[in-house]
Motif scaffolding. Structure first.
Motif, PDB file in Angstrom:
ATOM      1  N   MET A  91     -27.817  -7.265  85.259  1.00  0.00           N
ATOM      2  CA  MET A  91     -26.722  -7.758  86.117  1.00  0.00           C
ATOM      3  C   MET A  91     -26.129  -9.044  85.550  1.00  0.00           C
ATOM      4  O   MET A  91     -24.916  -9.213  85.520  1.00  0.00           O
ATOM      5  CB  MET A  91     -27.269  -8.007  87.529  1.00  0.00           C
ATOM      6  CG  MET A  91     -26.165  -8.129  88.571  1.00  0.00           C
ATOM      7  SD  MET A  91     -25.341  -6.559  88.875  1.00  0.00           S
ATOM      8  CE  MET A  91     -23.877  -7.057  89.729  1.00  0.00           C
ATOM      9  N   HIS A 128     -23.990  -8.357  82.753  1.00  0.00           N
ATOM     10  CA  HIS A 128     -22.734  -7.832  83.276  1.00  0.00           C
ATOM     11  C   HIS A 128     -21.788  -8.987  83.652  1.00  0.00           C
ATOM     12  O   HIS A 128     -20.609  -8.985  83.322  1.00  0.00           O
ATOM     13  CB  HIS A 128     -23.065  -6.973  84.496  1.00  0.00           C
ATOM     14  CG  HIS A 128     -21.900  -6.255  85.080  1.00  0.00           C
ATOM     15  ND1 HIS A 128     -21.327  -5.170  84.481  1.00  0.00           N
ATOM     16  CD2 HIS A 128     -21.194  -6.480  86.210  1.00  0.00           C
ATOM     17  CE1 HIS A 128     -20.315  -4.737  85.219  1.00  0.00           C
ATOM     18  NE2 HIS A 128     -20.203  -5.529  86.286  1.00  0.00           N
ATOM     19  N   LYS A 137     -20.390 -10.731  80.673  1.00  0.00           N
ATOM     20  CA  LYS A 137     -19.311  -9.970  80.049  1.00  0.00           C
ATOM     21  C   LYS A 137     -18.011 -10.191  80.793  1.00  0.00           C
ATOM     22  O   LYS A 137     -16.961 -10.407  80.193  1.00  0.00           O
ATOM     23  CB  LYS A 137     -19.667  -8.486  80.058  1.00  0.00           C
ATOM     24  CG  LYS A 137     -20.242  -8.035  78.749  1.00  0.00           C
ATOM     25  CD  LYS A 137     -20.465  -6.541  78.751  1.00  0.00           C
ATOM     26  CE  LYS A 137     -21.588  -6.221  77.808  1.00  0.00           C
ATOM     27  NZ  LYS A 137     -22.136  -4.882  78.034  1.00  0.00           N
ATOM     28  N   VAL A 173     -18.239   3.169  94.269  1.00  0.00           N
ATOM     29  CA  VAL A 173     -19.341   3.718  93.466  1.00  0.00           C
ATOM     30  C   VAL A 173     -20.694   3.231  93.970  1.00  0.00           C
ATOM     31  O   VAL A 173     -21.702   3.442  93.309  1.00  0.00           O
ATOM     32  CB  VAL A 173     -19.211   3.394  91.966  1.00  0.00           C
ATOM     33  CG1 VAL A 173     -17.908   3.940  91.433  1.00  0.00           C
ATOM     34  CG2 VAL A 173     -19.329   1.894  91.733  1.00  0.00           C
ATOM     35  N   GLY A 174     -20.703   2.580  95.103  1.00  0.00           N
ATOM     36  CA  GLY A 174     -22.001   2.346  95.717  1.00  0.00           C
ATOM     37  C   GLY A 174     -22.463   0.914  95.817  1.00  0.00           C
ATOM     38  O   GLY A 174     -23.625   0.672  96.119  1.00  0.00           O
ATOM     39  N   ALA A 175     -21.558  -0.083  95.586  1.00  0.00           N
ATOM     40  CA  ALA A 175     -21.979  -1.468  95.778  1.00  0.00           C
ATOM     41  C   ALA A 175     -21.963  -1.787  97.264  1.00  0.00           C
ATOM     42  O   ALA A 175     -21.054  -1.373  97.978  1.00  0.00           O
ATOM     43  CB  ALA A 175     -21.033  -2.408  95.033  1.00  0.00           C
ATOM     44  N   ASN A 227     -23.935  -6.847  97.548  1.00  0.00           N
ATOM     45  CA  ASN A 227     -23.741  -6.802  96.091  1.00  0.00           C
ATOM     46  C   ASN A 227     -22.470  -7.521  95.690  1.00  0.00           C
ATOM     47  O   ASN A 227     -22.456  -8.309  94.752  1.00  0.00           O
ATOM     48  CB  ASN A 227     -23.626  -5.342  95.610  1.00  0.00           C
ATOM     49  CG  ASN A 227     -24.953  -4.602  95.651  1.00  0.00           C
ATOM     50  OD1 ASN A 227     -24.990  -3.420  95.914  1.00  0.00           O
ATOM     51  ND2 ASN A 227     -26.037  -5.327  95.402  1.00  0.00           N
ATOM     52  N   ASP A 252     -19.087  -0.086  79.667  1.00  0.00           N
ATOM     53  CA  ASP A 252     -19.536  -0.848  80.830  1.00  0.00           C
ATOM     54  C   ASP A 252     -18.869  -0.347  82.108  1.00  0.00           C
ATOM     55  O   ASP A 252     -19.464  -0.351  83.169  1.00  0.00           O
ATOM     56  CB  ASP A 252     -19.238  -2.333  80.642  1.00  0.00           C
ATOM     57  CG  ASP A 252     -20.181  -2.977  79.662  1.00  0.00           C
ATOM     58  OD1 ASP A 252     -21.269  -3.382  80.090  1.00  0.00           O
ATOM     59  OD2 ASP A 252     -19.843  -3.030  78.462  1.00  0.00           O
ATOM     60  N   LEU A 264     -20.880   1.359  85.574  1.00  0.00           N
ATOM     61  CA  LEU A 264     -20.761   0.647  86.842  1.00  0.00           C
ATOM     62  C   LEU A 264     -21.591   1.239  87.994  1.00  0.00           C
ATOM     63  O   LEU A 264     -22.355   0.512  88.632  1.00  0.00           O
ATOM     64  CB  LEU A 264     -19.282   0.548  87.221  1.00  0.00           C
ATOM     65  CG  LEU A 264     -18.933  -0.558  88.203  1.00  0.00           C
ATOM     66  CD1 LEU A 264     -19.162  -1.920  87.584  1.00  0.00           C
ATOM     67  CD2 LEU A 264     -17.473  -0.411  88.635  1.00  0.00           C
ATOM     68  N   PRO A 265     -21.503   2.559  88.268  1.00  0.00           N
ATOM     69  CA  PRO A 265     -22.285   3.084  89.401  1.00  0.00           C
ATOM     70  C   PRO A 265     -23.784   2.897  89.198  1.00  0.00           C
ATOM     71  O   PRO A 265     -24.516   2.684  90.165  1.00  0.00           O
ATOM     72  CB  PRO A 265     -21.934   4.569  89.404  1.00  0.00           C
ATOM     73  CG  PRO A 265     -20.642   4.658  88.685  1.00  0.00           C
ATOM     74  CD  PRO A 265     -20.675   3.585  87.650  1.00  0.00           C
ATOM     75  N   LEU A 303     -25.202   0.480  87.817  1.00  0.00           N
ATOM     76  CA  LEU A 303     -25.529  -0.930  87.987  1.00  0.00           C
ATOM     77  C   LEU A 303     -26.114  -1.175  89.372  1.00  0.00           C
ATOM     78  O   LEU A 303     -26.887  -2.090  89.578  1.00  0.00           O
ATOM     79  CB  LEU A 303     -24.241  -1.739  87.811  1.00  0.00           C
ATOM     80  CG  LEU A 303     -24.356  -3.168  87.336  1.00  0.00           C
ATOM     81  CD1 LEU A 303     -24.982  -3.200  85.967  1.00  0.00           C
ATOM     82  CD2 LEU A 303     -22.976  -3.797  87.285  1.00  0.00           C
ATOM     83  N   TYR A 304     -25.700  -0.328  90.308  1.00  0.00           N
ATOM     84  CA  TYR A 304     -26.180  -0.511  91.675  1.00  0.00           C
ATOM     85  C   TYR A 304     -27.361   0.402  91.982  1.00  0.00           C
ATOM     86  O   TYR A 304     -27.688   0.662  93.126  1.00  0.00           O
ATOM     87  CB  TYR A 304     -25.020  -0.290  92.651  1.00  0.00           C
ATOM     88  CG  TYR A 304     -23.905  -1.269  92.385  1.00  0.00           C
ATOM     89  CD1 TYR A 304     -24.064  -2.609  92.722  1.00  0.00           C
ATOM     90  CD2 TYR A 304     -22.735  -0.871  91.755  1.00  0.00           C
ATOM     91  CE1 TYR A 304     -23.068  -3.523  92.441  1.00  0.00           C
ATOM     92  CE2 TYR A 304     -21.730  -1.768  91.474  1.00  0.00           C
ATOM     93  CZ  TYR A 304     -21.898  -3.108  91.818  1.00  0.00           C
ATOM     94  OH  TYR A 304     -20.910  -4.014  91.547  1.00  0.00           O
TER      95      TYR A 304
END
Lengths: 414, 388, 221
Positions: free
Chosen positions: B1, B4, B7, B304-306, B310, C102, C106-107, C109-110
Motif C-alpha cells: 500500500m 502504491h 507511486k 472495485v471494493g475499497a 480505505n 498498477d 487496483l482491486p 490492493l483491497y
C-alpha cells in the motif's frame, strides 16, 4: 477589455469564497508584516524629527584604538578633546555638533523615581538638529561660558516631573542632587534616534567629570553637518586626512587610531551587522533577503492554491479555448484575477498594518515612536503586492494556458 | 500500500513539488524557532544561583577624585552605610554585576591546564548578600584576605576545567596573569548574565588591599522605595563632594534583560505561527480541491471494493508520505547544524527541536488532511462516477 | 444470478422530485449477457449503479448471487463488490498517475494479496486483453481502445462472477469498439462470466443474449 477581465475576475473570486478567504488571509498578513517592517525601516533610515538634516549629516561616534601588534583593542565613543580639537577644526563642514551619549540622571518626584537619559551638548547641537520647542529656547554660547545650570527637557520629562501639561519654563529640576533651571521643553524623540534621543539635554560645561582631558576615547559623539550631500566625499577625505596626521603620544600603549565619519545608513549597518567592512551591503542584503524569505512561504502557498484552483476550472478553460481564447488571453485573465486578489489582500494588509502601527504608537511599547505609513511605504507595499501577485500567478497561469482543449473540457487531465 | 502511495505521489511530481516545498520550508522555520525556544527554556530551567529580590545596585562615578581620595571615600561609605536601618546588607563589587552589561574575562592557568573564567572582584560580604550557595569550603573572609596569597572562590565548571576530579580546595593557580590565588571555596551557580545565559567558568577574586570598587550592592528591607533612594543619594553627595551616584533596582534590570530574550521569542513565535497557520489553510484548501479533481478515481476505487475507511486512509496516507519526504529532507539540512557545530549549541537541543518540528508537522498535516479525507471517504460512489 | 424486484429510484432536491426508475423487475441468469438500451436520461446508468451496489434503490430489493443486502455495512458492501463484481465505464476512469499494471492491480490492493501475486495476476489479466507489452505505460500514452482494454483487465483481474459495463464502447470507433466487444463476448463464453452492459449501440446490443429497453425509468419490453 481590461474591464471585462476585471469583471470576470471579480465573479471568480466571489464564487469560491473559501479559497478567496485563504488566499486573502495569507496575502494580507504577509503584506501587513512587510509594511510594518518597511514603515519602521523608513522611520529608522530616512531623516525624521529631529534629525531632519540627516541626509547631509555624518556621525563620528565610534573610536577604536589598537596596539602596534594589533592584539589588543579598545572601542568606545569619542573624547570631547578629539571632537573639539580636531573635528571642529575641519574646513568642509557647515557645522559640527558635540554631544555625550549614554549618560543618565536620577530625579525624584514625591516617592517616585525618574531614571532619565541625558545628553550633554554644545550650542551647535540645536542648529544641526531641528528640535521642536514647545516652550522656551535652547541654551547657547553664553550659558556654556557662564557654566549656567540650565536644562532642556523633553515633553515626557516635563509631564512626569512637573505634571501633565504644566508649564515648566523657569522652574527648577533637581538632577543627581543638583538644581537646574528649565530653559526649554522639546517634543519627545523616539529612543532609536542615535544622536538625539534623550529625556533631557544639559550644557557640556556642567559635566561632573574631567571631560577635557586629552586622549581619544570617551563618551561623546560628533554630528558633522555638510553644506550638501555632494560634499560628503570631500568631507570624508578631509576627515581621514586629519586623522592620519594625528600623532598619538609615544608612551601610549594603544597607538593606532581608527575613526570614521559615517552616514546614518553606514552607522546603523555597522551597528546591526557588527562588522566594519561592507556593512551597508550586508545590512541591506540581509534585510531584503529576509523579506524575500518571509514572502517565499506564503507565495508558494498561493501558487499551490492557485494551481489546484485551476484544475477545478479546467472545463471552463477548455470552453474558453474552444471559443477562441488564446493562451495569452487566458494567462492575462488569470494574472488579472491574481493581481486583483493580491491588491484586495494588499488593501486589507495596509489596513492591518495601519492598525498595528497606531497601536504601537499609542501603546508606548516603543518609547516615543511615532511611526507613519507614508506614501513611499505605501508604494513599496504596492510593489510588494504586484511582485507577490505575479510571482504566485505566473506559474499556475502558464500551466493553465498549456492545457489541451479536449482534456480541459473533460475536466482536467492535463 | 505504501508503495502504491509513493507511486501516486511520484507521478504527481509537479503538483506535489509545491506542497513538498511548503512542508519542507515550514519544517525549517519550525526547526529554527523551536531550536531558539528550546535552547532558551533549557537555560531558564537551570538554577540561577543567587537571589536578586530587594537588591539595589549603587553605581559610583568617581569623576575627578584622585586614587587616594577614592579609597578614603570608600572607607567612609563602608562605615556610613551601616547606619541605615533600611539596609540589611551591603557589599562592594566591580561593575560586572548581575543583569548588568559588563563582563570581565581573565586567564587562569594550573600547570598545563588553561581556562578563561569570567572574573569578579568583590568583597567578603558578596556571598551572603546575593545568597550564593557554596558547596565546598567557604567564601573568603578577612583572615583569608590578609594572607600572602589571594583567596579565590571558583565555580564547579572552572574546578572541572582546572583540576578535573582532584579536590580543588587549597590548590593554588595563576589567576590574573602571573599572580597566584588559592582556592578557598567552590560554588555551583551564579548566572549573573541572567536566567537565559549559559553557565560559564567563573571565579570570585578577593580585592587587593588598595582596590577601589565602582559599585555597591545593597539588600534592602522589603518595601523600601524611592524616598529612601533620594535620601541615600543626597547623603552620599554630601558625604563626599564630586561623586555622582545612581541607583538601579536589580529587579528592574532583570526584567529588561529577560525582555531582550522574551520579546524576540514571542515575535518569532507569533510570526512563525501565522506562517504555519497560513500553510495549514493552504494545505487544507489544496487537499479539499484534490477531492474534486479525483472524484472519478475515488468512485473507481469504491467500485472495485475499497471501503470508506480505505479511501479516508489513502488520502491521509498520501499526505503523510509527502510530509515524511519533506521531513526527511528537512532533517537532512537541520542535522548539519549539530554535525558542523554551528552556533555552538548543545547537540540535544537541535535533536529535540528536530523531533518537536517533526511532531508539529505531522500534527499539522493530520489536522489538515482529516476533513478532506473524511469528505473523500463519504463521497457517494455513484455520484463520484457520474459522467458529466 | 441478479434479481431485482420492484425497484424504484427517486431523486429529491429541494424543489423537484424526479423518478429515475419505476417498478423495475429483472432476473439475470448465471452466464447470461444482458444489454440495456434506452435514450439518454432513461435511468440506464442508475439501474447499473444499483446492480453494482454503488447506489441504493428508494424501494425494492436487490439480490445478487443469493445474497440480499439489507443492513449491509459499507465494509461488507465493499468486500462484496471487490469479490463478486467488476466494473467497466464509458470514459475508462483509469488513474492517470499510475502505470497500466498498477491500474489493473487496483482491486487486488483491497484484498490481502502479496505484491508479487498481485503483479502476476495483473500481468495475466493484461495478457487476456492483449496488452502484455504495455505494462509500464501510462493511460494517457494509450489509445481509447487500449485504455478500455486496460479497464476490462482491471474488471476481470479479481475473477468476478459478474461484470457491469456502462457504455464500454461509447467513446470508441467501430474497430476498437468491436475489439472490446469481442473480449467481453469471449469472457462470457469461456469463463461463464455474467455480464450486464448498458449501450447506445444497436449492433453491439444485438450480439448479446438478451436486450432490455428502458424509457423514462420504466421497462419497455
Amino acid at each position: 477589455m481590461l474591464k471585462n477581465y476585471l469583471k470576470i475576475a471579480w465573479k471568480v473570486l466571489g464564487r469560491n469564497k473559501f479559497f478567496t478567504f485563504v488566499s486573502l488571509f495569507g496575502i494580507s498578513f504577509t503584506l501587513a508584516v512587510l509594511l510594518i517592517v518597511a514603515t519602521m525601516m523608513d522611520d529608522l533610515l530616512n531623516p525624521k524629527y529631529p534629525e531632519k538634516k540627516g541626509r547631509r549629516t555624518l556621525v563620528v561616534n565610534e573610536v577604536t584604538m589598537r596596539d602596534k601588534d594589533r592584539t589588543s583593542m579598545s572601542r568606545s565613543g569619542a573624547s570631547f578633546h578629539f571632537l573639539d580639537h580636531y573635528v571642529k577644526q575641519l574646513k568642509t563642514p557647515e557645522l559640527v555638533a558635540i554631544n555625550s551619549n549614554g549618560n543618565t540622571a536620577t530625579a525624584f518626584v514625591g516617592d517616585k523615581k525618574l531614571a532619565l537619559d541625558l545628553r550633554y551638548t554644545c550650542e551647535n547641537y540645536w542648529k544641526v538638529f531641528d528640535f521642536e520647542f514647545l516652550e522656551g529656547k535652547p541654551f547657547g554660547r553664553t550659558e556654556l561660558d557662564n557654566n549656567a545650570h540650565v536644562a532642556v527637557i523633553s515633553e515626557d520629562t516635563r509631564d512626569q516631573y512637573f505634571g501633565l501639561d504644566t508649564e515648566a519654563l523657569g522652574k527648577t529640576i533637581i538632577l543627581n542632587g543638583i538644581s537646574y533651571q528649565v530653559i526649554g521643553v522639546v517634543k519627545n524623540v523616539p529612543f532609536f534616534r542615535g544622536s538625539t534621543a534623550a529625556d533631557l539635554y544639559l550644557p557640556y560645561s556642567t559635566v561632573p567629570w574631567d571631560y577635557r582631558r586629552t586622549g581619544f576615547l570617551g563618551g561623546f559623539e560628533g554630528s558633522v553637518l555638510a553644506h550638501s550631500r555632494s560634499d560628503f566625499s570631500a568631507l570624508k577625505a578631509e576627515f581621514n586626512d586629519m586623522v592620519s596626521r594625528i600623532d598619538v603620544p609615544e608612551d601610549e600603549y594603544l597607538q593606532l587610531l581608527e575613526v570614521e565619519a559615517k552616514t546614518l545608513l553606514e552607522h546603523i549597518s555597522s551597528e546591526v551587522t557588527a562588522s566594519d567592512k561592507n556593512s551597508v551591503g550586508l545590512f541591506l542584503g540581509v534585510l531584503i533577503g529576509g523579506m524575500f524569505l518571509f514572502m517565499l512561504l506564503p507565495a508558494v502557498n498561493l501558487i499551490n492554491l492557485n494551481t489546484s484552483r485551476i484544475m477545478e476550472r479546467a472545463s471552463e478553460i477548455g470552453v474558453r479555448k474552444a471559443f477562441g481564447a488564446t493562451s495569452s488571453n487566458l494567462t492575462i485573465q488569470f494574472l488579472v484575477e491574481n493581481i486583483l486578489l493580491t491588491l484586495i489582500g494588499g488593501a486589507v494588509g495596509l489596513g492591518l498594518a495601519f492598525i498595528v502601527i497606531q497601536f504601537l504608537n499609542q501603546s508606548g511599547w516603543i518609547p516615543h515612536a511615532q511611526f507613519r505609513v507614508n506614501f513611499v511605504v505605501f508604494l513599496v507595499g504596492l510593489l510588494f503586492c504586484l511582485i507577490f501577485g505575479l510571482l504566485s500567478g505566473v506559474l499556475p497561469a502558464r500551466r493553465m494556458s498549456k492545457m489541451k482543449i479536449v482534456n480541459a473540457i473533460k475536466g482536467g487531465e492535463s | 500500500m505504501i508503495k502504491h502511495l509513493f507511486k501516486l505521489i511520484w507521478n504527481q511530481k509537479r503538483k506535489n513539488a509545491g506542497l513538498l516545498f511548503e512542508l519542507f520550508f515550514s519544517f525549517l522555520v519550525l526547526f529554527a524557532v523551536l531550536t531558539f525556544i528550546i535552547y532558551n527554556l533549557a537555560r531558564y530551567q537551570e538554577p540561577l544561583g543567587f537571589n536578586y529580590e530587594n537588591v539595589w545596585q549603587l553605581d559610583l562615578s568617581w569623576n575627578t577624585l584622585t586614587g587616594e581620595e577614592q579609597f578614603a571615600a570608600q572607607e567612609l561609605f563602608q562605615e556610613h552605610l551601616k547606619n541605615y536601618p533600611e539596609i540589611e546588607k551591603f557589599s562592594f563589587a566591580n561593575r560586572n554585576t548581575p543583569y548588568g552589561n559588563s563582563m570581565h574575562i581573565n586567564s587562569a592557568n594550573y600547570g598545563e591546564k588553561r581556562a578563561s573564567p569570567h572574573t569578579f572582584v568583590v568583597d567578603e560580604d558578596f556571598q551572603s548578600l546575593y545568597e550564593i550557595e557554596v558547596t565546598e569550603g567557604s567564601w573568603f573572609n578577612r583572615a583569608d584576605m590578609a594572607a600572602a596569597i589571594r583567596p579565590v572562590v571558583i565555580n564547579e565548571i572552572l574546578k572541572d576545567e582546572l583540576f578535573g576530579d582532584e579536590p580543588a580546595l587549597g590548590k593554588e593557580f595563576q589567576a590574573m596573569g602571573e599572580d597566584y590565588a588559592r582556592v578557598v571555596g567552590v560554588y555551583q551557580n551564579y548566572k549573573y548574565e541572567g536566567e537565559f545565559s549559559e553557565a560559564t567558568a567563573q571565579m570570585f577574586l578577593s580585592p587587593l588591599e588598595d582596590h577601589v570598587f565602582s559599585t555597591i550592592l545593597l539588600r534592602l528591607k522589603p518595601g523600601t522605595g524611592a524616598n529612601f533612594e533620594e535620601k541615600l543619594l543626597k547623603d552620599i553627595s554630601q558625604l563626599v563632594k564630586g561623586v555622582t551616584a545612581s541607583v538601579d533596582y536589580v529587579d528592574d534590570n532583570r526584567k529588561n534583560k529577560l525582555l531582550a530574550v522574551w520579546l524576540p521569542m514571542v515575535i518569532f513565535l507569533v510570526i512563525s505561527s501565522f506562517l504555519i497557520f497560513n500553510v495549514a489553510l493552504g494545505l487544507f484548501g489544496v487537499l479539499w480541491q484534490n477531492i474534486n479533481i479525483r472524484k472519478a478515481e475515488i468512485g473507481v476505487r469504491r467500485a472495485v471494493g475499497a471501503t470508506q475507511t480505505n479511501i479516508g486512509w489513502q488520502f491521509i496516507g498520501e499526505v503523510v508520505v509527502l510530509s515524511t519526504l519533506a521531513v526527511v529532507l528537512g532533517t537532512f539540512f537541520a542535522i548539519q547544524f549539530p554535525l558542523l557545530g554551528v552556533f555552538g549549541l548543545p547537540v540535544w537541543v537541535y535533536l529535540a527541536a528536530i523531533v518537536a518540528a517533526i511532531l508539529v508537522i505531522y500534527l499539522l498535516v493530520a489536522l489538515c488532511a482529516f476533513f478532506p479525507s473524511r469528505q473523500a471517504a463519504q463521497l457517494h460512489p455513484a455520484i463520484a462516477l457520474h459522467e458529466e | 444470478m441478479i434479481s431485482l424486484a420492484n425497484i424504484e429510484k427517486v431523486y429529491r432536491t429541494k424543489t423537484i422530485e424526479t423518478l429515475a426508475l419505476n417498478n423495475i423487475n429483472l432476473e439475470v441468469a448465471k452466464g447470461e449477457f444482458l444489454s440495456i438500451m434506452g435514450p439518454s436520461g432513461c435511468g440506464k446508468s442508475t439501474l447499473l449503479n444499483i446492480m453494482g451496489l454503488l447506489d441504493e434503490p428508494s424501494e425494492g430489493a436487490v439480490e445478487i448471487n443469493g445474497t440480499q443486502f439489507k443492513g449491509y455495512t459499507d465494509k461488507q458492501l465493499a468486500k462484496f463488490r471487490n469479490q463478486t463484481l467488476g466494473f467497466i465505464f464509458q470514459s475508462y476512469h483509469l488513474i492517470n498517475d499510475l502505470p497500466v499494471v498498477d491500474n489493473v492491480e487496483l482491486p487486488l490492493l483491497y484484498r490481502k494479496i502479496s505484491g508479487s501475486e498481485r503483479r502476476r495476476l495483473a500481468t495475466e489479466a493484461l495478457a487476456k486483453v492483449g496488452l502484455s507489452n504495455r505494462l509500464s505505460h501510462f493511460p494517457n500514452q494509450l489509445s481509447g481502445g487500449q485504455r478500455q482494454r486496460v479497464a476490462i483487465a482491471r474488471a476481470i483481474v479479481g475473477n468476478p462472477k459478474i461484470i457491469l459495463a456502462d457504455e464500454p464502447t461509447g467513446n470508441l470507433d467501430s474497430v476498437m469498439g468491436n475489439e472490446v466487444m469481442d473480449i467481453l463476448l469471449g469472457l462470457n463464453e469461456k469463463e461463464e462470466t455474467t455480464i450486464v452492459m448498458v449501450t447506445h449501440d444497436e449492433t453491439m446490443a444485438q450480439k448479446t443474449h438478451r436486450l432490455l429497453r428502458l424509457f423514462d425509468g420504466s421497462q419497455v419490453v
